[in-house]
Enzyme design. Sequence first.
Site, PDB file in Angstrom:
ATOM      1  N   GLU A 100       0.834  -1.207   0.000  1.00 24.24           N
ATOM      2  CA  GLU A 100       0.000   0.000   0.000  1.00 24.24           C
ATOM      3  C   GLU A 100       0.867   1.253   0.000  1.00 24.24           C
ATOM      4  O   GLU A 100       0.517   2.258  -0.644  1.00 24.24           O
ATOM      5  CB  GLU A 100      -0.951  -0.007   1.195  1.00 24.24           C
ATOM      6  CG  GLU A 100      -1.921  -1.174   1.221  1.00 24.24           C
ATOM      7  CD  GLU A 100      -2.707  -1.334  -0.079  1.00 24.24           C
ATOM      8  OE1 GLU A 100      -2.940  -0.330  -0.767  1.00 24.24           O
ATOM      9  OE2 GLU A 100      -3.084  -2.477  -0.404  1.00 24.24           O
ATOM     10  N   HIS A 103       1.857   2.108  -3.456  1.00 24.38           N
ATOM     11  CA  HIS A 103       0.886   2.920  -4.205  1.00 24.38           C
ATOM     12  C   HIS A 103       1.091   4.409  -3.916  1.00 24.38           C
ATOM     13  O   HIS A 103       0.991   5.246  -4.820  1.00 24.38           O
ATOM     14  CB  HIS A 103      -0.539   2.517  -3.841  1.00 24.38           C
ATOM     15  CG  HIS A 103      -0.990   1.236  -4.468  1.00 24.38           C
ATOM     16  ND1 HIS A 103      -0.854   0.972  -5.816  1.00 24.38           N
ATOM     17  CD2 HIS A 103      -1.586   0.132  -3.934  1.00 24.38           C
ATOM     18  CE1 HIS A 103      -1.344  -0.224  -6.089  1.00 24.38           C
ATOM     19  NE2 HIS A 103      -1.786  -0.762  -4.959  1.00 24.38           N
TER      20      HIS A 103
END
Length: 230
Positions: A100, A103
Amino acid sequence: MFFDSYYFLLVVPAMIFAFWAQARVNSTFRRYSQQAVRSGMTGADAAEAVLRLNGVTGVRIERIDGELTDHYDPRDNVIRLSRPVCDVSSVAAVGVAAHEAGHAVQYAVGYGPIKLRTAIIPVTKFGSALSMPLVIAGLIFSYEPLFMAGIIFFCAALFFQLVTLPVEYNASERAVAALAESGALTDDELPGARSTLSAAALTYVAALAVSLMQLLRLLLLFGGNSRRRD
């Protein structure tokens, strides 16, 4: 329409693959959730390490409920980590959290595919909402332009899924590279993180496969409808 032979021959096998992929990511996550990280690093620590290593600042990390609900929200610039990830020191938790953070790094550096994916979100939502109603209306009224419009809108949603694949794989590559470079995971712990992220990425592949088979089904239905009209 919904229970034609094409549905059973094309879409159902793809859906079985998708169910298997989801079961695999769940089992892989559970497996590597049992493997503690020697460094004691938690998921939140791992996300911070990836951001720091890439020189990304200003990203908040928040805890949320659920399991495998982890995501990065570019609108609020926040990484939201589920409870089994955020404060847990396991190979699976560290891998997911680092992904994550990957990202967030993509947005920070202006990674091309994620910029493209963000740009087409409005078209994708519009297309997803209209595609099947247009297809059904086209079949009911035997009006090919409506049917074809539905297929075009469906292709827009499919394109979004296609663009998502490199985005997800690249985030995982960034995550594993950062975890290796920072020493957050040892050489024998890294394969577990890779396996967890590979299993998660497979769910996106499976979702794309379902959509591709659905598109093929719609095209075959369109062709069959055209031949009947002739």
